[in-house]
Scaffold this motif. Structure first.
Motif, PDB file in Angstrom:
ATOM      1  N   VAL A 170       0.844  -1.192   0.000  1.00  0.00           N
ATOM      2  CA  VAL A 170       0.000   0.000   0.000  1.00  0.00           C
ATOM      3  C   VAL A 170       0.881   1.244   0.000  1.00  0.00           C
ATOM      4  CG1 VAL A 170      -1.786   1.272   1.273  1.00  0.00           C
ATOM      5  CG2 VAL A 170      -1.838  -1.242   1.198  1.00  0.00           C
ATOM      6  N   GLU A 171       0.482   2.213  -0.788  1.00  0.00           N
ATOM      7  CA  GLU A 171       1.213   3.472  -0.856  1.00  0.00           C
ATOM      8  C   GLU A 171       0.283   4.611  -0.443  1.00  0.00           C
ATOM      9  OE1 GLU A 171       3.396   3.994  -4.484  1.00  0.00           O
ATOM     10  OE2 GLU A 171       4.094   1.916  -4.463  1.00  0.00           O
ATOM     11  N   ILE A 172       0.866   5.767  -0.163  1.00  0.00           N
ATOM     12  CA  ILE A 172       0.083   6.914   0.270  1.00  0.00           C
ATOM     13  C   ILE A 172       0.465   8.131  -0.576  1.00  0.00           C
ATOM     14  CG2 ILE A 172       1.702   7.511   2.114  1.00  0.00           C
ATOM     15  CD1 ILE A 172      -0.847   8.254   3.802  1.00  0.00           C
ATOM     16  N   LEU A 216      -3.334   1.169  -3.768  1.00  0.00           N
ATOM     17  CA  LEU A 216      -2.524   0.048  -4.215  1.00  0.00           C
ATOM     18  C   LEU A 216      -2.108   0.358  -5.656  1.00  0.00           C
ATOM     19  CD1 LEU A 216      -1.649  -2.787  -3.161  1.00  0.00           C
ATOM     20  CD2 LEU A 216      -3.609  -3.705  -4.402  1.00  0.00           C
ATOM     21  N   PRO A 217      -0.836   0.307  -5.991  1.00  0.00           N
ATOM     22  CA  PRO A 217      -0.430   0.602  -7.368  1.00  0.00           C
ATOM     23  C   PRO A 217      -1.181  -0.291  -8.364  1.00  0.00           C
ATOM     24  CG  PRO A 217       1.485   0.446  -5.945  1.00  0.00           C
ATOM     25  CD  PRO A 217       0.305  -0.018  -5.137  1.00  0.00           C
ATOM     26  N   GLU A 218      -1.524   0.288  -9.509  1.00  0.00           N
ATOM     27  CA  GLU A 218      -2.363  -0.428 -10.471  1.00  0.00           C
ATOM     28  C   GLU A 218      -1.754  -1.730 -10.955  1.00  0.00           C
ATOM     29  OE1 GLU A 218      -2.185  -0.790 -14.137  1.00  0.00           O
ATOM     30  OE2 GLU A 218      -0.141  -0.067 -14.070  1.00  0.00           O
ATOM     31  N   SER A 276      -6.022   3.402 -15.622  1.00  0.00           N
ATOM     32  CA  SER A 276      -5.593   2.708 -14.404  1.00  0.00           C
ATOM     33  C   SER A 276      -6.537   2.991 -13.244  1.00  0.00           C
ATOM     34  CB  SER A 276      -4.174   3.131 -14.035  1.00  0.00           C
ATOM     35  OG  SER A 276      -3.269   2.705 -15.017  1.00  0.00           O
ATOM     36  N   ASN A 277      -7.027   4.219 -13.148  1.00  0.00           N
ATOM     37  CA  ASN A 277      -7.972   4.583 -12.101  1.00  0.00           C
ATOM     38  C   ASN A 277      -9.280   3.813 -12.266  1.00  0.00           C
ATOM     39  OD1 ASN A 277     -10.293   6.875 -11.294  1.00  0.00           O
ATOM     40  ND2 ASN A 277      -8.643   6.582  -9.797  1.00  0.00           N
ATOM     41  N   ALA A 278      -9.742   3.656 -13.507  1.00  0.00           N
ATOM     42  CA  ALA A 278     -10.962   2.885 -13.757  1.00  0.00           C
ATOM     43  C   ALA A 278     -10.755   1.413 -13.403  1.00  0.00           C
ATOM     44  CB  ALA A 278     -11.383   3.020 -15.221  1.00  0.00           C
TER      45      ALA A 278
END
Length: 191
Positions: free
Chosen positions: A77-79, A87-89, A160-162
């Motif tokens: 997990v990244e912030i 979470l990176p795609e 990536s967001n979708a």
């Protein structure tokens, strides 16, 4: 478009017409020549006609569901600078590939790109094994005079967001939508 004329009393096929594809849809016909009750469903719910074909037809196999719903590694997990955890795609793509194999899933655009102020958006649908699973609108900030980001990069960020948003419907990284998990993660992992 394919056409099938059926006698209302007997259920027998009177006339079959070919559509632009040059072939008829696959139909199951009873030995006595009457169409099954599911004929209407088989004709109208084909993937090329119904954009939601396959939605909730059946759950994924238990071994696939276990991969999809596996707890995430907190170290992955990244912030963001604004405090949002994510979470990176690539982790979503790897999970989908582990569950369904490369080529066993796809993210299909459902709309054209749209710009709203400085945000690019586009609607996408997630398909697994040819069946509709989920859809979501992705978004990404895009500032035209920013030399660090091209339009293509913003469009890929939108995609990536979708993907991230559609994957929550099948359990991938669902913890990141749970406020309790986020608070616990921040208290243990955020510096």
């Amino acid at each position: 478009m394919n056409t099938i004329d059926v006698d209302a009393e007997t259920g027998e096929v009177i006339h079959e017409g070919q559509g632009s594809e040059g072939k008829l849809p696959e139909l199951e016909i009873r030995p006595e020549g009457k169409l099954l009750e599911q004929m209407t469903t088989a004709v109208t719910l084909r993937g090329d006609r119904d954009p939601y074909f396959g939605l909730s037809m059946e759950p994924f196999a238990p071994d696939k569901a276990q991969i999809l719903m596996a707890p995430i590694d907190p170290a992955d997990v990244e912030i963001r600078p604004d405090g949002i955890v994510y979470l990176p795609e690539i982790k979503y793509r790897r999970t989908l590939n582990r569950a369904f194999g490369p080529g066993g899933w796809g993210l299909m655009p459902r709309s054209a790109y749209a710009m709203h102020d400085q945000t690019i958006t586009r609607e996408y649908a997630l398909f697994v094994a040819g069946r509709f699973v989920s859809e979501a609108r992705g978004e990404q900030n895009y500032i035209a005079n920013n030399p660090e980001m091209t339009y293509a990069t913003a469009a890929e960020g939108c995609r990536s967001n979708a993907l991230m948003r559609t994957c929550k419907d099948i359990g991938i990284a669902s913890e990141l939508w749970d406020p309790g998990y986020i608070e616990r993660w921040r208290s243990e992992w955020a510096v």
